[in-house]
Design a protein around this motif. Structure first.
Motif, PDB file in Angstrom:
ATOM      1  N   SER A 117       0.815  -1.219   0.000  1.00 41.07           N
ATOM      2  CA  SER A 117       0.000   0.000   0.000  1.00 41.07           C
ATOM      3  C   SER A 117       0.850   1.271   0.000  1.00 41.07           C
ATOM      4  O   SER A 117       0.422   2.302  -0.540  1.00 41.07           O
ATOM      5  CB  SER A 117      -0.945   0.002   1.207  1.00 41.07           C
ATOM      6  OG  SER A 117      -0.200  -0.030   2.425  1.00 41.07           O
ATOM      7  N   GLN A 118       2.021   1.222   0.608  1.00 43.16           N
ATOM      8  CA  GLN A 118       2.869   2.411   0.714  1.00 43.16           C
ATOM      9  C   GLN A 118       3.946   2.466  -0.375  1.00 43.16           C
ATOM     10  O   GLN A 118       4.791   3.356  -0.360  1.00 43.16           O
ATOM     11  CB  GLN A 118       3.555   2.454   2.097  1.00 43.16           C
ATOM     12  CG  GLN A 118       2.600   2.385   3.274  1.00 43.16           C
ATOM     13  CD  GLN A 118       1.643   3.565   3.304  1.00 43.16           C
ATOM     14  OE1 GLN A 118       2.026   4.690   2.978  1.00 43.16           O
ATOM     15  NE2 GLN A 118       0.399   3.313   3.680  1.00 43.16           N
ATOM     16  N   LEU A 119       3.916   1.519  -1.300  1.00 43.07           N
ATOM     17  CA  LEU A 119       4.956   1.452  -2.324  1.00 43.07           C
ATOM     18  C   LEU A 119       4.463   1.986  -3.661  1.00 43.07           C
ATOM     19  O   LEU A 119       3.335   1.714  -4.085  1.00 43.07           O
ATOM     20  CB  LEU A 119       5.432   0.009  -2.508  1.00 43.07           C
ATOM     21  CG  LEU A 119       6.132  -0.655  -1.315  1.00 43.07           C
ATOM     22  CD1 LEU A 119       6.570  -2.055  -1.698  1.00 43.07           C
ATOM     23  CD2 LEU A 119       7.323   0.172  -0.838  1.00 43.07           C
ATOM     24  N   GLU A 120       5.320   2.747  -4.300  1.00 43.10           N
ATOM     25  CA  GLU A 120       5.066   3.215  -5.661  1.00 43.10           C
ATOM     26  C   GLU A 120       5.880   2.380  -6.635  1.00 43.10           C
ATOM     27  O   GLU A 120       6.807   1.662  -6.237  1.00 43.10           O
ATOM     28  CB  GLU A 120       5.447   4.697  -5.786  1.00 43.10           C
ATOM     29  CG  GLU A 120       4.692   5.619  -4.850  1.00 43.10           C
ATOM     30  CD  GLU A 120       3.214   5.735  -5.196  1.00 43.10           C
ATOM     31  OE1 GLU A 120       2.874   5.464  -6.368  1.00 43.10           O
ATOM     32  OE2 GLU A 120       2.420   6.096  -4.314  1.00 43.10           O
ATOM     33  N   ASN A 121       5.542   2.501  -7.909  1.00 41.24           N
ATOM     34  CA  ASN A 121       6.279   1.755  -8.933  1.00 41.24           C
ATOM     35  C   ASN A 121       7.548   2.505  -9.345  1.00 41.24           C
ATOM     36  O   ASN A 121       7.856   2.650 -10.525  1.00 41.24           O
ATOM     37  CB  ASN A 121       5.397   1.519 -10.155  1.00 41.24           C
ATOM     38  CG  ASN A 121       4.251   0.580  -9.857  1.00 41.24           C
ATOM     39  OD1 ASN A 121       4.314  -0.200  -8.919  1.00 41.24           O
ATOM     40  ND2 ASN A 121       3.194   0.670 -10.651  1.00 41.24           N
TER      41      ASN A 121
END
Length: 234
Positions: free
Chosen positions: A102-106
């Motif tokens: 949930s807290q990770l971006e690509n």
């Protein structure tokens, strides 16, 4: 020059591998001298072990989809990173361990976070197989048994790592891994390490050390297990 050295090393490894075959024949004849049933049982158990712990995992590796190839265009790594991150979100290991996406971006930071999680679990997998192979081959006193233990440990460790990443390397890289496994079999299964330790103790050890019962066998077995563990680490 390097190519010639590789050919020489391959030729020597084939010769050394013949010692593994000799170890099998010697153990078979020994068991046959006790009773033919023991010899036949040994062959069946060996084939069953190789089928279940080597052939089946290898077949599973070959059936795996290949993972993403390295980035070809260094100026545009972003698109491939996005595809990898999308695949990571459906990774069985990450889902089972309830990894928080949930807290990770690509982006690069998110990608490095996932890779770090894989690296930690890979270290656990390697530690498990390396430790087990050290104890197993140090305990075994036959080159053929060492060889099937080495083969099983190598194949299953590679399989577990590929399963973790949910994809394997290319066929060319897989062939390179297979070549290294073969060298491990030839070195570990030939009992060359134990022989070298025996010769070293007989020539360099003092009379007091030589008088310790079975010291050469104990040190030879420990050295054999250590070298096999090092080869698996490699």
């Amino acid at each position: 020059m390097l190519r010639q050295l590789k050919k020489i090393f391959l030729f020597l490894s084939i010769i050394v591998f013949l010692f593994v075959v000799r170890e099998f024949v010697e153990l078979y004849l020994l068991l046959r001298a006790i009773h033919p049933v023991w010899a036949y049982l040994f062959v069946l158990l060996s084939l069953g072990f190789l089928y279940y712990f080597a052939f089946m995992p290898l077949l599973k590796i070959l059936r795996m989809p290949q993972g993403f190839k390295p980035v070809v265009d260094a100026k545009d790594p972003g698109s491939l990173r996005v595809r990898r991150m999308q695949k990571f979100r459906s990774n069985p290991y990450l889902l089972k361990s309830e990894f928080d996406f949930s807290q990770l971006e690509n982006d690069e930071k998110g990608y490095d976070t996932v890779i770090k999680r894989f690296e930690d679990e890979t270290a656990n997998i390697r530690k498990k197989y390396i430790t087990n192979l050290f104890y197993a081959t140090a305990f075994a006193q036959n080159g053929f048994i060492d060889a099937i233990l080495i083969l099983s440990a190598n194949v299953n460790m590679v399989k577990e790592i590929f399963v973790l990443y949910n994809g394997r390397v290319s066929n060319r890289d897989l062939l390179g891994i297979g070549k290294q496994v073969y060298y491990s079999l030839a070195i570990g299964g030939s009992e060359a390490i134990e022989y070298a330790v025996d010769e070293t103790i007989s020539k360099l050890a003092t009379e007091g050390i030589k008088g310790i019962p079975f010291l050469d066998k104990i040190l030879g077995s420990l050295a054999d297990g250590f070298v096999n563990a090092c080869l698996l680490t490699r």
